[in-house]
Write a protein that holds these residues in place. Structure first.
Motif, short mmCIF file in Angstrom:
data_model
loop_
_atom_site.label_atom_id
_atom_site.label_comp_id
_atom_site.label_asym_id
_atom_site.label_seq_id
_atom_site.Cartn_x
_atom_site.Cartn_y
_atom_site.Cartn_z
N HIS A 250 37.74 50.35 39.73
CA HIS A 250 36.46 50.89 39.31
C HIS A 250 36.51 52.41 39.13
N HIS A 253 38.29 52.91 35.45
CA HIS A 253 37.86 52.03 34.37
C HIS A 253 37.94 52.71 33.02
N GLN A 308 32.49 46.65 34.43
CA GLN A 308 33.05 45.36 34.04
C GLN A 308 34.50 45.55 33.65
N LYS A 310 38.18 43.50 33.03
CA LYS A 310 38.90 42.23 32.84
C LYS A 310 40.29 42.35 33.44
#
Length: 311
Positions: A250, A253, A308, A310
């Motif tokens: 995070h 990112h 978000q 992946k």
């Protein structure tokens, strides 16, 4: 005019007579007797020093004098202020108003501002103060009662009132895009142990998780470590080619999405953990309503503020 002799009962009697036009009507409205209403009006007029009501010319009731109209306006303002105070106190009791101190580990500072912004929309009358520190400092502050709520990874064993899971918290190893390991689908543990790991300070939750990962993977080997004071410093050092880093994904990112950093793929990666909301309270101490409301709202957001990623 003796303002200190004016009472709320007198003002309400005046309001009731003005509304109904009679002492009897005012008595019915206030569940009192006409003589009581008459006494309240006379005492109010004595305190003001002016007549406040006069009979209508047809003798059917009362209407306010000029002085009475001024007192009625004041009485309406007082009732409005009391109603406002009632609503504010009820909001405080229900937690819809108040002040909450939210502490977070430094890794969470990449998404917590967005969380605070969402909370401002949902509970605008609750003031939220944000505090950022490393894991050990956050735990100490919870123990001292300085934080009402805290966001961190693994919950502490002490000073917990409740730990609420918020969402996934992936960790991984980041390196420059042109690093040889960035081009591989996997890695050899002994090869990874030859790298320099750029590390957070003692007491950091990321540092603790990194050391556990290395201990499991290294089989007695220990790579070189260079300690740095912040995630931002570590990211810049990785970009400069000074080493690789085990970090919360995070925190990187944007750099990963932009291709400025690469993510190592392979055995036991990414390391998946969770974010938790901790409510701290001393023994026997109740959690304030505003804190309870804030915790419920954070829980209801279901991690919508988390980056978000992946994996």
């Amino acid at each position: 005019m003796r303002v200190d002799a004016i009472t709320l009962k007198q003002l309400r009697a005046l309001l009731a007579v003005a509304e109904t036009g009679s002492l009897t009507g005012a008595a019915d409205l206030l569940h009192q007797t006409p003589p009581t209403i008459h006494s309240q009006i006379k005492n109010l007029e004595g305190a003001v020093g002016e007549a406040l009501l006069e009979r209508a010319k047809d003798g059917t009731g009362f209407h306010p004098t000029t002085a009475g109209q001024e007192m009625l306006a004041a009485a309406h303002r007082i009732e409005a202020n009391l109603s406002h105070a009632e609503r504010q106190i009820l909001a405080l009791a229900e937690g819809r108003r108040g002040h909450v101190v939210l502490g977070t580990v430094s890794t969470a500072k990449y998404f917590v501002p967005r969380l605070v912004r969402l909370l401002q929309d949902r509970i605008p009358d609750v003031e939220i103060s944000l505090r950022v520190a490393n894991r050990s400092e956050v735990i100490q502050a919870l123990g001292r009662g300085e934080y009402d709520l805290a966001i961190m990874g693994r919950p502490p064993r002490s000073v917990i009132h409740r730990a609420i899971p918020l969402g996934p918290h992936p960790h991984g190893i980041v390196l420059p895009p042109d690093h040889p390991l960035a081009q591989e689908d996997g890695y050899a543990p002994h090869r990874l142990m030859q790298e320099t790991f750029l590390s957070r300070e003692e007491g950091s939750g990321t540092r603790i998780l990194m050391e556990r990962f290395i201990e499991r993977l290294g089989e007695g080997q220990s790579p070189k470590k260079v300690e740095m004071p912040s995630n931002e410093t570590i990211k810049q050092a990785v970009l400069a080619g000074l080493g690789i880093a085990f970090l919360s994904l995070h925190t990187v990112h944007d750099e990963l999405e932009a291709g400025r950093l690469a993510l190592l793929r392979g055995r036991d990666l990414p390391v998946m953990r969770h974010w938790y909301l901790i409510t701290g309270a001393a023994d026997g101490e109740e959690v304030p309503p505003a804190t309870q409301l804030c915790a419920r709202e954070i829980d209801a957001l279901s991690g919508a503020y988390l980056p978000q990623f992946k994996t």
